[in-house]
Motif scaffolding. Sequence first.
Motif, mmCIF file in Angstrom:
data_model
loop_
_atom_site.group_PDB
_atom_site.id
_atom_site.type_symbol
_atom_site.label_atom_id
_atom_site.label_comp_id
_atom_site.label_asym_id
_atom_site.label_seq_id
_atom_site.Cartn_x
_atom_site.Cartn_y
_atom_site.Cartn_z
ATOM 1 N N ASN A 1 25.088 32.970 50.869
ATOM 2 C CA ASN A 1 23.866 31.990 50.660
ATOM 3 C C ASN A 1 24.369 31.533 49.419
ATOM 4 N N PRO A 2 23.775 30.218 48.313
ATOM 5 C CA PRO A 2 23.828 29.397 47.899
ATOM 6 C C PRO A 2 24.784 29.976 46.423
ATOM 7 N N LEU A 3 24.289 30.839 46.012
ATOM 8 C CA LEU A 3 25.596 31.008 44.953
ATOM 9 C C LEU A 3 26.883 30.753 44.674
ATOM 10 N N TYR A 4 27.598 30.785 44.294
ATOM 11 C CA TYR A 4 29.208 30.449 44.427
ATOM 12 C C TYR A 4 29.443 30.218 42.595
ATOM 13 N N VAL A 5 30.566 30.883 42.662
ATOM 14 C CA VAL A 5 31.413 30.636 41.660
ATOM 15 C C VAL A 5 32.918 29.684 41.951
ATOM 16 N N GLY A 6 33.302 28.624 41.125
ATOM 17 C CA GLY A 6 33.709 27.260 41.132
ATOM 18 C C GLY A 6 35.497 26.908 40.301
ATOM 19 N N GLY A 7 35.976 26.124 40.376
ATOM 20 C CA GLY A 7 36.541 25.452 39.059
ATOM 21 C C GLY A 7 37.183 26.600 38.802
ATOM 22 N N ARG A 8 38.060 26.697 37.511
ATOM 23 C CA ARG A 8 38.975 27.701 36.680
ATOM 24 C C ARG A 8 38.023 28.907 36.930
ATOM 25 N N ALA A 9 36.888 29.238 36.718
ATOM 26 C CA ALA A 9 36.889 30.780 37.380
ATOM 27 C C ALA A 9 36.633 30.672 38.495
ATOM 28 N N GLY A 10 36.539 30.656 39.243
ATOM 29 C CA GLY A 10 36.879 30.984 40.345
ATOM 30 C C GLY A 10 38.180 30.715 40.584
ATOM 31 N N ALA A 11 38.667 30.704 40.337
ATOM 32 C CA ALA A 11 40.262 30.317 40.277
ATOM 33 C C ALA A 11 40.795 32.192 39.554
ATOM 34 N N LYS A 12 40.190 32.131 38.532
ATOM 35 C CA LYS A 12 40.696 33.743 38.058
ATOM 36 C C LYS A 12 39.433 34.354 38.333
ATOM 37 N N LEU A 13 38.839 34.251 39.089
ATOM 38 C CA LEU A 13 38.350 35.525 39.963
ATOM 39 C C LEU A 13 38.820 36.404 41.187
ATOM 40 N N LYS A 14 39.799 34.813 41.779
ATOM 41 C CA LYS A 14 40.762 35.085 43.104
ATOM 42 C C LYS A 14 41.419 36.321 42.165
ATOM 43 N N GLU A 15 42.686 35.488 41.571
ATOM 44 C CA GLU A 15 43.519 35.779 40.640
ATOM 45 C C GLU A 15 42.939 37.755 40.848
ATOM 46 N N PHE A 16 41.956 38.270 39.885
ATOM 47 C CA PHE A 16 41.764 39.289 39.806
ATOM 48 C C PHE A 16 41.199 40.451 41.022
ATOM 49 N N VAL A 17 40.445 39.886 42.070
ATOM 50 C CA VAL A 17 40.611 39.945 43.043
ATOM 51 C C VAL A 17 41.707 40.445 43.835
ATOM 52 N N CYS A 18 42.894 39.535 43.672
ATOM 53 C CA CYS A 18 44.029 39.900 44.411
ATOM 54 C C CYS A 18 45.054 40.979 43.471
ATOM 55 N N LYS A 19 44.853 41.593 42.489
ATOM 56 C CA LYS A 19 45.602 42.275 41.891
ATOM 57 C C LYS A 19 44.947 43.676 41.591
ATOM 58 N N SER A 20 43.277 43.163 41.978
ATOM 59 C CA SER A 20 42.179 44.526 41.911
ATOM 60 C C SER A 20 42.177 44.886 43.313
ATOM 61 N N THR A 21 43.238 44.529 44.690
ATOM 62 C CA THR A 21 42.637 45.085 45.919
ATOM 63 C C THR A 21 44.296 46.125 45.039
ATOM 64 N N LEU A 22 45.601 44.825 44.761
ATOM 65 C CA LEU A 22 46.448 46.194 44.662
ATOM 66 C C LEU A 22 46.497 47.561 43.851
ATOM 67 N N LYS A 23 45.620 47.664 42.672
ATOM 68 C CA LYS A 23 45.296 48.622 42.203
ATOM 69 C C LYS A 23 44.404 49.173 43.050
ATOM 70 N N GLN A 24 43.680 49.370 43.519
ATOM 71 C CA GLN A 24 42.931 50.132 44.462
ATOM 72 C C GLN A 24 43.461 50.684 45.547
ATOM 73 N N LEU A 25 44.790 50.040 45.962
ATOM 74 C CA LEU A 25 45.350 51.208 46.661
ATOM 75 C C LEU A 25 46.344 51.666 46.055
ATOM 76 N N ALA A 26 46.772 50.963 45.249
ATOM 77 C CA ALA A 26 47.028 52.608 43.942
ATOM 78 C C ALA A 26 46.604 53.196 43.679
ATOM 79 N N GLY A 27 44.931 53.038 42.905
ATOM 80 C CA GLY A 27 44.597 54.680 42.997
ATOM 81 C C GLY A 27 44.096 54.897 43.527
ATOM 82 N N GLU A 28 43.854 54.814 44.799
ATOM 83 C CA GLU A 28 43.682 56.069 45.770
ATOM 84 C C GLU A 28 45.260 57.095 46.701
#
Length: 400
Positions: free
Chosen positions: A337-364
């Motif tokens: 859809n038309p909504l997106y987060v870009g720039g440095r905020a987008g980079a931080k969100l991507k890094e958060f997603v990458c780290k959260s994925t590992l945390k989710q595996l470890a949590g499970e």
Amino acid sequence: MAENTEVVVVGGGYAGVTAANRLTQREDVRVTLVNTRPAFVERIRLHQLVAGSYDATTDYRQVLAERVRLVVDTVTRIDAAGRSVTLTDGGTLGYDYLVYAVGSGSAEPQVPGAALFSYPLASLEQAERLRPVLEAASASAPVTVVGAGPSGLETAAELAEEGRAVTLVCGGPLGPYLHARGRRSVARRLARLGVTVVDGPGTRVTEVTRDVVRLADGRELPSEVTVWTAGFGVPDLAARSGLAVDAEGRLLTDETLTSVDDLHIIAAGDSAAPSDLPFRMSCQAAGQLGAQAAETVLSRIAGRQPAPVNVVFAGQCISLGRGGGIFQFASRNDHANPLYVGGRAGAKLKEFVCKSTLKQLAGEARKPGGVTLGTQSLIKNTQRRDLLRTRHGSTPLTLP
């Protein structure tokens, strides 16, 4: 005392690890995970490994439950009738249930010269092969990245941020999944990094040589290193084992992820084709499918009817170098859809997603069953239900 139920999980990626961890909810279930590598690969960071900003591997004991037995080997055949798998050394493992989570990799390119002169980037080994090639090339050497999906965008941006002379050949539109607004944001970021974007009609690659990439419109692009990120394929283990697969080689299942051939084989992740209508290959879908595959196994052990699959998408997250990125939001049915987060905020969100994925595996691993499933959500994929009705005449939820 009742005997233990033996479950073998084939494949140690996002889906396989999630499934293996979740299966340990029951004390009487013994789980064996078979994987070709001794370490977990963060596939969503392979472009960083190539650029030298991240090694993309994690010790399995950081993400795998203690009760899961890890076997570092490759399954060469599944004997559904005998309920066993054969390993490369000739040994076998018996099972009561098998979770098929072999993932996906690079599709063999059909373009002349591509298999010989380009470098795919869908596995740890491929990334490790590419990295020294780039290191040996001069900083000014022309690098061509073929494919404008997430892997292509991330690789092109990562290398350009290092100062490489990068050309991105799209073979069509830039970032085909993205909304037009998100696509423009990505194009601006790539331009700032100095990436030459070759997109639109006529940009399909027709030949790759040692130092040139040829396009359908007749252009010849100089390329000392060609990175191939176009197209994914799945291992042929299911097909070689005589199991029903879709046109791409994914294991055909019903809507509970159970093989159409065998109630004791359940698929998860990129290698699953529920009702011949697979979900988009992604880490986002893999985790949900891994959890739901485990729940199908647990339901069958308990004598309950498994729930139908329901994957809920949030969008697509793409890094564009270390200083930029984009999170493209989407409907629950996976339409941008038309909504997106870009720039440095987008980079931080991507890094958060990458780290959260590992945390989710470890949590499970620590607390199996903690990951919320799409099947438990109030959000139901009505579009999938309608597509199933169109394709099959009715919604195929379970096997006869």
